[in-house]
Design a protein around this motif. Structure first.
Motif, PDB file in Angstrom:
ATOM      1  N   GLY B  57      39.787  37.759  36.562  1.00 47.26           N
ATOM      2  CA  GLY B  57      39.528  39.033  35.894  1.00 47.26           C
ATOM      3  C   GLY B  57      38.107  39.099  35.346  1.00 47.26           C
ATOM      4  O   GLY B  57      37.432  40.131  35.463  1.00 47.26           O
ATOM      5  N   VAL B  58      37.644  38.011  34.758  1.00 52.83           N
ATOM      6  CA  VAL B  58      36.263  37.971  34.249  1.00 52.83           C
ATOM      7  C   VAL B  58      35.273  38.141  35.391  1.00 52.83           C
ATOM      8  O   VAL B  58      34.268  38.854  35.264  1.00 52.83           O
ATOM      9  CB  VAL B  58      36.022  36.658  33.479  1.00 52.83           C
ATOM     10  N   GLY B  60      35.745  39.848  38.120  1.00 54.11           N
ATOM     11  CA  GLY B  60      35.737  41.275  38.448  1.00 54.11           C
ATOM     12  C   GLY B  60      34.951  42.081  37.426  1.00 54.11           C
ATOM     13  O   GLY B  60      34.197  43.000  37.779  1.00 54.11           O
ATOM     14  N   GLY B  61      35.116  41.748  36.144  1.00 55.91           N
ATOM     15  CA  GLY B  61      34.395  42.464  35.086  1.00 55.91           C
ATOM     16  C   GLY B  61      32.892  42.248  35.183  1.00 55.91           C
ATOM     17  O   GLY B  61      32.100  43.184  35.011  1.00 55.91           O
ATOM     18  N   LEU B  62      32.467  41.028  35.470  1.00 54.74           N
ATOM     19  CA  LEU B  62      31.038  40.757  35.663  1.00 54.74           C
ATOM     20  C   LEU B  62      30.496  41.602  36.810  1.00 54.74           C
ATOM     21  O   LEU B  62      29.420  42.206  36.705  1.00 54.74           O
ATOM     22  CB  LEU B  62      30.825  39.267  35.971  1.00 54.74           C
ATOM     23  N   LEU B  64      31.625  44.418  37.875  1.00 52.34           N
ATOM     24  CA  LEU B  64      31.578  45.833  37.485  1.00 52.34           C
ATOM     25  C   LEU B  64      30.282  46.175  36.750  1.00 52.34           C
ATOM     26  O   LEU B  64      29.845  47.325  36.753  1.00 52.34           O
ATOM     27  CB  LEU B  64      32.778  46.179  36.601  1.00 52.34           C
ATOM     28  N   GLU B  84      47.181  38.369  42.597  1.00 54.82           N
ATOM     29  CA  GLU B  84      47.093  39.808  42.329  1.00 54.82           C
ATOM     30  C   GLU B  84      45.747  40.171  41.687  1.00 54.82           C
ATOM     31  O   GLU B  84      45.228  41.266  41.895  1.00 54.82           O
ATOM     32  CB  GLU B  84      48.253  40.274  41.429  1.00 54.82           C
ATOM     33  N   GLN B  85      45.203  39.253  40.902  1.00 56.50           N
ATOM     34  CA  GLN B  85      43.875  39.500  40.339  1.00 56.50           C
ATOM     35  C   GLN B  85      42.821  39.551  41.454  1.00 56.50           C
ATOM     36  O   GLN B  85      41.907  40.367  41.412  1.00 56.50           O
ATOM     37  CB  GLN B  85      43.506  38.413  39.318  1.00 56.50           C
ATOM     38  N   LEU B  88      43.322  42.987  43.124  1.00 54.70           N
ATOM     39  CA  LEU B  88      43.016  44.194  42.355  1.00 54.70           C
ATOM     40  C   LEU B  88      41.670  44.145  41.636  1.00 54.70           C
ATOM     41  O   LEU B  88      40.981  45.163  41.541  1.00 54.70           O
ATOM     42  CB  LEU B  88      44.117  44.460  41.327  1.00 54.70           C
ATOM     43  N   ASP B  89      41.300  42.982  41.080  1.00 55.36           N
ATOM     44  CA  ASP B  89      40.103  42.929  40.242  1.00 55.36           C
ATOM     45  C   ASP B  89      38.821  42.860  41.075  1.00 55.36           C
ATOM     46  O   ASP B  89      37.722  43.076  40.549  1.00 55.36           O
ATOM     47  CB  ASP B  89      40.177  41.755  39.262  1.00 55.36           C
ATOM     48  N   HIS B  92      40.422  46.265  44.853  1.00 51.04           N
ATOM     49  CA  HIS B  92      40.794  47.610  44.411  1.00 51.04           C
ATOM     50  C   HIS B  92      39.741  48.224  43.489  1.00 51.04           C
ATOM     51  O   HIS B  92      39.640  49.446  43.389  1.00 51.04           O
ATOM     52  CB  HIS B  92      42.157  47.556  43.709  1.00 51.04           C
ATOM     53  N   GLN B  93      38.953  47.375  42.811  1.00 49.86           N
ATOM     54  CA  GLN B  93      37.858  47.915  41.989  1.00 49.86           C
ATOM     55  C   GLN B  93      36.657  48.290  42.843  1.00 49.86           C
ATOM     56  O   GLN B  93      35.713  48.912  42.351  1.00 49.86           O
ATOM     57  CB  GLN B  93      37.417  46.909  40.919  1.00 49.86           C
ATOM     58  N   GLY B  94      36.657  47.857  44.085  1.00 50.02           N
ATOM     59  CA  GLY B  94      35.515  48.151  44.942  1.00 50.02           C
ATOM     60  C   GLY B  94      34.303  47.285  44.641  1.00 50.02           C
ATOM     61  O   GLY B  94      33.171  47.711  44.843  1.00 50.02           O
TER      62      GLY B  94
END
Lengths: 233, 315
Positions: B57-58, B60-62, B64, B84-85, B88-89, B92-94
């Motif tokens: 998740g981190v 993915g956030g970085l 973003l 799943e992370q 999706l992270d 799915h976030q692109g």
């Protein structure tokens, strides 16, 4: 860049009408509107983001983790000019960008795609770390989670880590409509406090109380606001 | 010689010095290799503790916020536990990032099945757009890691292993390398399986292709090779009577779940008569410990077993 107020004709009183464009219903159950005031006060008075700054590196980020029932979120985005009102009646349709869970690739102004519970808070932690690593100390990162969503283990990983490292630019608002099956001993705020967060618990319908809780100083710690609303029926 | 993981730490540490967009995210495993880098770049070497969902998740956030995250832990905890992370992270976030795994299918046989993830590449095959690198030597690992870090916003998986070939090959990321040529079929060796494959096919009239990138699959080289090996499949009978379109026999030898790339071979040769044998780690748990060599023999992937299975198929 600067964040000037974008004048929109839409205010809080327009939100019921905007939501009815999606649901065809003038009245909404507490579950459908549990996030309405919480999101409105953030966009109206707290977040430094606007339709002309949706890609600005130093904008504030709002991550809707609780992607279920996003009508209130879409209504606020429409009221604030992020997306045209004309999109609202298409809610959930094949040709519409507005799904029953939001997709950031499709929805102007949406920071994350959500629906599965437990992804927003870890993504928010990463966003806060990413902004800090780029020297962007100004932007705040906000994530909205539901009280039942906090049952997801991924959220506990994020809460524990963010508290331990004092991730000051991270903010969580928990919309508590008492929907978790197994109540948390000591309440929701106690979970965050034990991990080293600053916390406030307020009436999730009281705009001034929300504003004060949102803007309370919390040096060196992440901040959690628990917004209590009517119990889910 | 250093291991692929040691090379990863050294290479990624240097890349952090050169590229302010990069960040390394760890979940305790591998942190010792980044002690100096963490001191030099405290905001870009992030250890989240034993929290693998948060690790992804981190990342993915970085991404973003515009950064390029490099995530590292054992394959079981990087791909399987937080799958799943990963779905999706990133997807799915692109956004994209670089996942770098270790331990893989059999790096620690004495550790048992909890630390083995032979299904990781097959799992990523259920997602769109992942590049998958499987180096067979620390030098190749460095080449592929540098390529992955520089690959824009692509999503890239780099599968490091303690199992290594004796010498590096002159690889080009994404391309199959023709190691030897023959007329009796094509054997594709993936990453650390090359040495065993070459020993196994000694004296056999086969082409050996070597690859350290399995996704995307280098269809062009396989098709060109299959077309060139005109006498392919001698005696197999398949495709007989189809004139110029002689049948092609292909054997895949992969260091993870058997058959993971069989569909890719079938797609590459969809318009040609062909047979394909996918060798790798079987689904059943071996439930044996020991060393890597003992474990590979138990899985039927040592040179003697490979020779028997390859020659039996091509006969």
């Amino acid at each position: 860049m600067t964040f000037t107020d974008v004048h929109t004709a839409q205010g809080y009183d327009d939100l019921p009408r905007l939501m009815s464009l999606m649901t065809g219903d003038e009245k909404h159950g507490p579950a459908a509107t549990s996030t309405l005031d919480v999101v409105w006060v953030l966009y109206d008075r707290v977040l430094r983001v606007s339709p002309v700054a949706v890609d600005a590196p130093d904008r504030d980020r709002f991550l809707l983790s609780k992607g279920h029932g996003p009508m209130a979120y879409y209504a606020v985005l429409a009221a604030k000019g992020f997306l045209p009102e004309s999109l609202l009646p298409g809610f959930g349709a094949y040709e519409s960008p507005l799904g029953h869970h939001p997709d950031r690739v499709l929805v102007p102004g949406a920071e994350i795609s959500s629906g599965s519970l437990g992804h927003g808070l870890p993504l928010a932690v990463g966003s806060a770390l990413g902004l800090r690593a780029q020297g962007l100390s100004g932007p705040a990162v906000w994530v909205l989670v539901g009280d039942a969503e906090l049952d997801e283990g991924s959220n506990h990983e994020a809460i524990a880590y963010a508290g331990a490292v004092g991730l000051e630019r991270l903010h969580t608002v928990v919309v508590d409509n008492a929907s978790a099956t197994h109540r948390r001993p000591g309440g929701i705020a106690a979970r965050f406090e034990a991990a080293g967060w600053s916390t406030a618990t307020v009436d999730g319908r009281d705009h001034q109380a929300l504003y004060e809780a949102y803007t309370a100083p919390h040096p060196g710690r992440p901040h959690a606001v628990v917004a209590r609303v009517e119990a889910k029926v | 010689m250093d291991t692929m993981r040691e090379r990863f730490a050294a290479t990624a540490s240097r890349l952090l010095d050169d590229d302010p967009r990069l960040a390394v995210v760890l979940a305790e495993i591998g942190k010792d290799g980044f002690t100096d880098a963490a001191r030099a770049h405290p905001d870009r070497v992030i250890n989240v503790g034993i929290r693998e969902q948060l690790l992804v998740g981190v990342g993915g956030g970085l991404a973003l916020t515009g950064m390029r995250p490099i995530l590292h832990t054992f394959a079981s905890f990087l791909v399987e536990r937080p799958f799943e992370q990963v779905k999706l992270d990133f997807g799915h976030q692109g956004v994209g990032g670089v996942l770098v795994s270790a331990a893989g299918s059999y790096d620690w046989p004495a550790g048992g099945h909890t630390h083995m993830a032979p299904g990781d590449v097959a799992l990523l095959d259920t997602l769109d757009g992942w590049t998958v690198h499987v180096p067979g030597h620390p030098d190749e690992a460095e080449t592929l890691l540098r390529d992955a870090a520089a690959a824009g916003d692509d999503s890239v998986y780099v599968r490091l292993s303690a199992h290594s070939n004796s010498a590096p090959r002159d690889i080009v990321p994404g391309r199959f390398l023709t190691v030897r040529e023959g007329r009796g079929g094509v054997v594709i060796a993936v990453g650390p399986m090359l040495d065993s494959v070459l020993t196994a096919v000694e004296g056999l009239d086969v082409t050996v292709l070597y690859t350290t990138t399995v996704r995307p699959f280098d269809e062009r080289t396989l098709r060109a090779t299959a077309g060139a090996g005109s006498g392919a499949g001698a005696g197999s009978g398949a495709g007989a009577g189809s004139g110029a379109g002689a049948a092609v026999d292909v054997v895949l030898v992969e260091p993870y779940l058997a058959g993971t790339s069989t569909a890719a071979v079938n797609d590459a040769l969809a318009d040609r008569p062909h047979r394909v044998l996918g060798l790798g780690i079987p689904r059943r748990e071996l439930r044996r410990y020991g060393t890597i060599d003992e474990h590979l023999a138990g899985q039927g992937l040592d040179p003697a077993s490979l020779r028997e299975r390859v020659s039996g198929f091509l006969r």
